[in-house]
Design an enzyme around this catalytic site. Sequence first.
Site, PDB file in Angstrom:
ATOM      1  NE  ARG A  47      20.628  60.938 -29.797  1.00  0.00           N
ATOM      2  CZ  ARG A  47      19.995  61.997 -29.307  1.00  0.00           C
ATOM      3  NH1 ARG A  47      19.620  62.961 -30.107  1.00  0.00           N
ATOM      4  NH2 ARG A  47      19.747  62.077 -28.012  1.00  0.00           N
ATOM      5  N   GLY A 104       2.103  50.394 -10.266  1.00  0.00           N
ATOM      6  CA  GLY A 104       2.291  51.219  -9.076  1.00  0.00           C
ATOM      7  C   GLY A 104       0.987  51.712  -8.500  1.00  0.00           C
ATOM      8  N   GLY A 129      13.093  56.419 -26.627  1.00  0.00           N
ATOM      9  CA  GLY A 129      12.890  56.813 -25.243  1.00  0.00           C
ATOM     10  C   GLY A 129      11.417  56.998 -24.929  1.00  0.00           C
ATOM     11  CE1 TYR A 158      12.948  48.610 -21.303  1.00  0.00           C
ATOM     12  CE2 TYR A 158      14.144  50.623 -20.806  1.00  0.00           C
ATOM     13  CZ  TYR A 158      12.970  49.891 -20.781  1.00  0.00           C
ATOM     14  OH  TYR A 158      11.843  50.423 -20.235  1.00  0.00           O
ATOM     15  CD  GLU A 166      14.023  44.486 -23.621  1.00  0.00           C
ATOM     16  OE1 GLU A 166      14.392  44.116 -22.489  1.00  0.00           O
ATOM     17  OE2 GLU A 166      13.016  45.209 -23.800  1.00  0.00           O
ATOM     18  CD  GLU A 185      30.980  26.170 -12.730  1.00  0.00           C
ATOM     19  OE1 GLU A 185      31.773  25.745 -11.879  1.00  0.00           O
ATOM     20  OE2 GLU A 185      30.450  25.460 -13.596  1.00  0.00           O
ATOM     21  NE  ARG A 203      22.360  58.365 -23.429  1.00  0.00           N
ATOM     22  CZ  ARG A 203      21.691  59.023 -22.472  1.00  0.00           C
ATOM     23  NH1 ARG A 203      22.336  59.446 -21.386  1.00  0.00           N
ATOM     24  NH2 ARG A 203      20.391  59.240 -22.586  1.00  0.00           N
ATOM     25  CB  CYS A 227       4.279  46.384 -16.731  1.00  0.00           C
ATOM     26  SG  CYS A 227       5.146  44.837 -16.444  1.00  0.00           S
ATOM     27  CG  HIS A 238      30.776  22.103 -12.159  1.00  0.00           C
ATOM     28  ND1 HIS A 238      31.360  22.953 -13.086  1.00  0.00           N
ATOM     29  CD2 HIS A 238      31.012  20.838 -12.593  1.00  0.00           C
ATOM     30  CE1 HIS A 238      31.945  22.229 -14.016  1.00  0.00           C
ATOM     31  NE2 HIS A 238      31.737  20.937 -13.745  1.00  0.00           N
TER      32      HIS A 238
END
Length: 459
Positions: free
Chosen positions: A200, A16, A263, A179, A183, A441, A206, A43, A436
């Site tokens: 927990r 950013g 987190g 995540y 991962e 699809e 979540r 990142c 397909h």
Amino acid sequence: MAKYDYDLFVIGAGSGGVRAARLAAMSGARVAVAEEHRVGGTCVIRGCVPKKFMVYASEFSHHFKTAKSYGWSIEGAKFDWAYFLEEKDKEIARLSGIYVRNLQNAGAELAHGKARLTDAHTIEIDKAGTKTADKILIATGGRPWMPKNLPGAEFAISSNEAFHLTELPKRIVIAGGGYIAVEFAGIFNGLGVDVTLVHRGPNVLRGFDDDVRSHLTEEMEKRGVKVMLGAQHAAIDKTAGGLTSRFSDGHEVESDVVMFCLGREPYVEGLGLEAAGVKLTDKGAVAVDEYSKTNVANIWAVGDVTDRINLTPVAIREGQAFAETVFYDRPMAFDHETVASAVFSQPPIGSVGLSEADARKQCGKVDIYLARLKPMKYAFGGDERSLLKLVVDCATEKVVGCHVVGPDAPEMIQMAAIAIKMGVTKTQWDATCAVHPTLAEELVTMREKYVPLGLGQVA
């Protein structure tokens, strides 16, 4: 003589901050950027990019099993952790260098060192002295949250250290259900590590759709990840054989490494925000308005430090909107609604829009279209299942949520996000001809509404 040294000073050279600095400099503004670590931010250096390389590396063990079902004979395959780390670090260094060159080519100056505000226009940079700026942008991102009062917490690592382990452990305990946790559970499991994921809550991820959450847990367990729910660390003991994690439910698990993925928190420590009068939210993030402006007239903030949507593309778009607004006189506020996300779990997830639960709260009556099926790739062997789910607002017939778990789900969700962002209806969605044979699809061929067991559906 100019009143300030710079027109814009950016604190933080992540995605950013770099985008904002480059665009501002290209307008002719005098711009400087300070970064206390390596240019590229979370990142590029210790997040999305190296983690994706680790996902790629870890997926081969699963591919080898699939290959055998197609007639391939693969013997003696082994993984070289040290070689992988060397190649990963080379690529990260290359990408970081590109960020540096892009800043320089745009005309922005780069200072290596931690920057802190001493007032609303003055910045003190380690080893680089004191500078002044007309406008300031805070783009310092976030960092892993680590428990402070847990006995033995000092023996655990965060995701930052996971990228630089000198040896691949034989056993690892991963604490968390977000995540990053799922991962890394897939990564280490794929690399042959015995993985225990402890969370927990009643299920992982979540905030995601409940069907997605339960489906991923099932699939992770099929691949060998041991998932413990409803438990959390009470203590970590160092022993002769490694580490012993003691949990709140009385269980104990021995491992070589304990990794906390509990987190992330905005990185505001030591920035001098108090001296400049910048207000924080109740959660410790920099408080901003829709244009990323703080309560101080000349200070803005973008990215994870604002704790809005903590995704790299969001930080980039916020940085761009800031530059367009302030340096190009084109007022622009990034729209944080209906932002797609991907979880590079194994199998991966693509999600955009509302979960079923959130849709029922916001829209009232909704229709659900859901399919669980074996991907064609595993027709000759394996019991992996994919999940595809659409959430439709009955009142408007708009598709308000799309959720996919399975091969290439992150690639699919980007295209689905365009349609949902534009307000596509289920009729328009269904009018799209399928490609397909693909898993994608199935998204445009679901015609029957899903009714949960007990409400009319036959098992």
